[in-house]
Design an enzyme around this catalytic site. Structure first.
Site, mmCIF file in Angstrom:
data_model
loop_
_atom_site.group_PDB
_atom_site.id
_atom_site.type_symbol
_atom_site.label_atom_id
_atom_site.label_comp_id
_atom_site.label_asym_id
_atom_site.label_seq_id
_atom_site.Cartn_x
_atom_site.Cartn_y
_atom_site.Cartn_z
ATOM 1 N N HIS A 59 -24.183 15.266 10.335
ATOM 2 C CA HIS A 59 -25.454 15.522 11.007
ATOM 3 C C HIS A 59 -26.418 16.232 10.078
ATOM 4 O O HIS A 59 -26.033 16.794 9.056
ATOM 5 C CB HIS A 59 -25.248 16.323 12.303
ATOM 6 C CG HIS A 59 -25.060 17.792 12.110
ATOM 7 N ND1 HIS A 59 -25.675 18.737 12.885
ATOM 8 C CD2 HIS A 59 -24.312 18.492 11.224
ATOM 9 C CE1 HIS A 59 -25.321 19.948 12.498
ATOM 10 N NE2 HIS A 59 -24.497 19.827 11.491
ATOM 11 N N CYS A 113 -27.746 23.538 8.697
ATOM 12 C CA CYS A 113 -26.335 23.825 8.962
ATOM 13 C C CYS A 113 -25.601 23.959 7.634
ATOM 14 O O CYS A 113 -25.931 23.281 6.658
ATOM 15 C CB CYS A 113 -25.717 22.691 9.778
ATOM 16 S SG CYS A 113 -23.965 22.898 10.143
ATOM 17 N N GLN A 131 -21.422 21.306 21.352
ATOM 18 C CA GLN A 131 -22.347 21.449 22.474
ATOM 19 C C GLN A 131 -22.491 20.092 23.166
ATOM 20 O O GLN A 131 -22.482 19.047 22.517
ATOM 21 C CB GLN A 131 -23.706 21.947 21.978
ATOM 22 C CG GLN A 131 -23.658 23.374 21.438
ATOM 23 C CD GLN A 131 -24.995 23.800 20.878
ATOM 24 O OE1 GLN A 131 -25.995 23.802 21.590
ATOM 25 N NE2 GLN A 131 -25.022 24.146 19.596
ATOM 26 N N SER A 154 -28.802 24.808 19.257
ATOM 27 C CA SER A 154 -28.861 25.107 17.822
ATOM 28 C C SER A 154 -30.143 24.612 17.173
ATOM 29 O O SER A 154 -30.574 25.148 16.156
ATOM 30 C CB SER A 154 -27.668 24.479 17.097
ATOM 31 O OG SER A 154 -26.473 25.041 17.565
ATOM 32 N N HIS A 157 -31.020 17.617 15.998
ATOM 33 C CA HIS A 157 -30.079 16.967 15.084
ATOM 34 C C HIS A 157 -30.386 15.480 14.942
ATOM 35 O O HIS A 157 -30.884 14.854 15.865
ATOM 36 C CB HIS A 157 -28.647 17.026 15.641
ATOM 37 C CG HIS A 157 -28.191 18.366 16.082
ATOM 38 N ND1 HIS A 157 -27.322 19.134 15.344
ATOM 39 C CD2 HIS A 157 -28.454 19.081 17.203
ATOM 40 C CE1 HIS A 157 -27.073 20.257 15.995
ATOM 41 N NE2 HIS A 157 -27.752 20.250 17.127
#
EC number: 5.2.1.8
Length: 163
Positions: A59, A113, A131, A154, A157
């Site tokens: 991702h 990330c 998630q 977060s 993505h």
């Protein structure tokens, strides 16, 4: 007739306003494609719902000021808005789709990330480990398929299913 068969979960048939052609849209992953998605609900290595027990994904995450932790290995304090993050994500998607850039190089350069060090690779995971929006999108993708923008606590993505 194949066209009358039920579409896989999350997929719907739509009509392109610009070309007048039918295309398929997945409301879970935000992926769209011209080809009819194939459903494969009876092969080995699947759970009882016709999906694999585990998937492997990479991702690219773009965080924003409303992210659960608005900091990353790239930037101590992230101040971009959610709208700015979405603009970045959509730009990356266009670069990947056009062939201008590949997913892995963009993930390694721009993902917020720490998986950026592994070119975005998160390894294999099963349901319940990510998630929910990320998990649902990951399991809805076919191997080699890339999602549209996926929103989680977060950030935003792009997910590429690799296995």
């Amino acid at each position: 007739m194949a066209d009358e068969e039920k579409l896989p979960p999350g997929w719907e048939k739509r009509m392109s306003r610009s070309s007048g052609r039918v295309y398929y849209f997945n409301h879970i992953t935000n992926a769209s494609q011209w080809e009819r998605p194939s459903g494969n609900s009876s092969s080995g290595g699947k759970n009882g719902q016709g999906e694999p027990a585990r998937v492997r994904c990479s991702h690219l995450l773009v965080k924003h000021s409303q992210s659960r932790r608005p900091s990353s290995w790239r930037q101590e304090k992230i101040t971009r808005t959610k709208e700015e993050a979405l603009e970045l994500i959509n730009g990356y998607i266009q670069k990947i789709k056009s062939g201008e850039e590949d997913f892995e190089s963009l993930a390694s350069q721009f993902s917020d990330c720490s998986s950026a060090k592994a070119r975005g690779d998160l390894g294999a995971f099963s349901r319940g480990q990510m998630q929910k929006p990320f998990e649902d999108a990951s399991f809805a993708l076919r191997t080699g398929e890339m999602s549209g923008p996926v929103f989680t606590d977060s950030g935003i993505h792009i997910i590429l299913r690799t296995e």
